[in-house]
Design a protein around this motif. Structure first.
Motif, PDB file in Angstrom:
ATOM      1  N   LEU A  57     -36.011  33.038  15.317  1.00 39.22           N
ATOM      2  CA  LEU A  57     -34.617  33.419  15.099  1.00 39.22           C
ATOM      3  C   LEU A  57     -33.998  32.612  13.972  1.00 39.22           C
ATOM      4  N   LEU A  58     -34.354  31.335  13.889  1.00 39.95           N
ATOM      5  CA  LEU A  58     -33.808  30.502  12.821  1.00 39.95           C
ATOM      6  C   LEU A  58     -34.262  30.995  11.458  1.00 39.95           C
ATOM      7  N   LEU A  59     -35.539  31.346  11.320  1.00 36.11           N
ATOM      8  CA  LEU A  59     -36.050  31.871  10.054  1.00 36.11           C
ATOM      9  C   LEU A  59     -35.465  33.242   9.753  1.00 36.11           C
ATOM     10  N   LEU A  60     -35.268  34.035  10.801  1.00 37.96           N
ATOM     11  CA  LEU A  60     -34.668  35.356  10.608  1.00 37.96           C
ATOM     12  C   LEU A  60     -33.247  35.234  10.096  1.00 37.96           C
ATOM     13  N   GLU A  61     -32.492  34.310  10.664  1.00 32.52           N
ATOM     14  CA  GLU A  61     -31.115  34.104  10.218  1.00 32.52           C
ATOM     15  C   GLU A  61     -31.063  33.549   8.798  1.00 32.52           C
ATOM     16  N   THR A  62     -32.104  32.816   8.416  1.00 30.73           N
ATOM     17  CA  THR A  62     -32.118  32.213   7.089  1.00 30.73           C
ATOM     18  C   THR A  62     -32.501  33.215   6.007  1.00 30.73           C
ATOM     19  N   THR A 199     -28.379  26.633  17.603  1.00 28.94           N
ATOM     20  CA  THR A 199     -29.706  27.239  17.650  1.00 28.94           C
ATOM     21  C   THR A 199     -30.500  26.465  18.701  1.00 28.94           C
ATOM     22  N   GLY A 200     -31.713  26.904  18.979  1.00 29.86           N
ATOM     23  CA  GLY A 200     -32.497  26.273  20.025  1.00 29.86           C
ATOM     24  C   GLY A 200     -32.747  24.798  19.808  1.00 29.86           C
ATOM     25  N   PHE A 201     -32.752  24.358  18.547  1.00 31.54           N
ATOM     26  CA  PHE A 201     -33.027  22.951  18.272  1.00 31.54           C
ATOM     27  C   PHE A 201     -31.916  22.034  18.774  1.00 31.54           C
ATOM     28  N   ALA A 202     -30.728  22.582  18.999  1.00 35.24           N
ATOM     29  CA  ALA A 202     -29.619  21.763  19.476  1.00 35.24           C
ATOM     30  C   ALA A 202     -29.629  21.601  20.985  1.00 35.24           C
ATOM     31  N   SER A 248     -29.161  29.709  21.282  1.00 31.77           N
ATOM     32  CA  SER A 248     -29.409  30.363  19.985  1.00 31.77           C
ATOM     33  C   SER A 248     -28.306  31.382  19.716  1.00 31.77           C
ATOM     34  N   GLY A 249     -27.312  30.975  18.947  1.00 30.86           N
ATOM     35  CA  GLY A 249     -26.233  31.890  18.591  1.00 30.86           C
ATOM     36  C   GLY A 249     -25.092  31.847  19.555  1.00 30.86           C
TER      37      GLY A 249
END
Length: 249
Positions: A57-62, A199-202, A248-249
């Protein structure tokens, strides 16, 4: 592994049936590994899942913000100020700046947070929440975690995961509500809300006391209803992905 069987034939004779393919592979794998290293598999699972699960999802958003509905989700992502308990939602950015602000508000800060979070996971005096926890051998033994044969059936695993999920969800809800009281937020929970672009990393970036408090609900189920260590791994993975998803989001 310390087990009651020395060979596959001995295990089959004791169980009164032939081992399944999964049980045979488990016996062959675990028999040559000390108990401690089987426990340490939890650390590997947590690290791999926590590192990889948020990336799509992070790469998709980027790189493809339109596909990830960046324009709608960015209304919830703003790092211009720190949220307080009285804040209903962050200020909505203008529509013309949504794509660029989405990338700058979520991707860059949280890529940096990845390093900090992984460091926190291993440096924290207490293990992080749920499937992020790195258990000590003694804790597994106190909880009655089983590592030998037979492996649990699919139905048994499903029921245990359902029980764990219900217990964890109920207890986490009330602990989270306490963390959103004035004292709980200002003293503890505010650390988790430092990142305004979720995002999931948080997910595991939080105060050590919050990590400790939110670890308890994930332990209650396996403590009351002991399971096989493979079920533990499934529970950790499930809970970790769930936590990543809701952040995530």
């Amino acid at each position: 592994m310390i087990d009651q069987y020395d060979t596959v034939a001995e295990a089959e004779a004791a169980l009164g049936r032939a081992l399944t393919w999964a049980e045979t592979k488990w016996f062959e794998y675990s028999a040559a590994i000390p108990d401690y290293w089987l426990y340490c598999h939890t650390t590997i699972i947590v690290f791999v899942v926590y590192t990889l699960a948020p990336l799509p999802l992070l790469l998709l958003e980027t790189f493809a913000p339109a596909l990830s509905f960046c324009r709608t989700s960015c209304s919830l992502r703003c790092c211009s100020r720190r949220r307080s308990p009285s804040d209903a939602s962050p200020k909505r950015p203008s529509s013309l700046s949504l794509p660029s602000r989405c990338r700058s508000s979520s991707t860059l800060p949280l890529l940096r947070s990845t390093i900090r979070t992984h460091s926190c996971m291993h440096a924290s005096p207490v293990p992080p929440m749920g499937s992020r926890m790195v258990y000590h051998t003694t804790v597994y033994q106190m909880m009655g975690t089983r590592m030998g044969l037979p492996l649990p059936s699919v139905n048994k695993v499903a029921v245990q995961l359902l029980v764990y999920s219900l217990m964890e969800d109920y207890l986490s809800y009330w602990i989270h509500r306490l963390l959103h009281t004035k004292w709980g937020y200002e003293k503890i929970h505010r650390v988790h809300h430092e990142f305004m672009a979720p995002t999931g990393f948080a997910m595991s970036y939080s105060h050590w006391a919050e990590n400790l408090a939110l670890s308890i609900p994930a332990l209650v189920g396996p403590s009351i209803v002991p399971c096989h260590i493979t079920t533990h791994w499934l529970w950790f993975t499930f809970r970790l992905i769930e936590g990543i998803n809701i952040h995530s989001g």
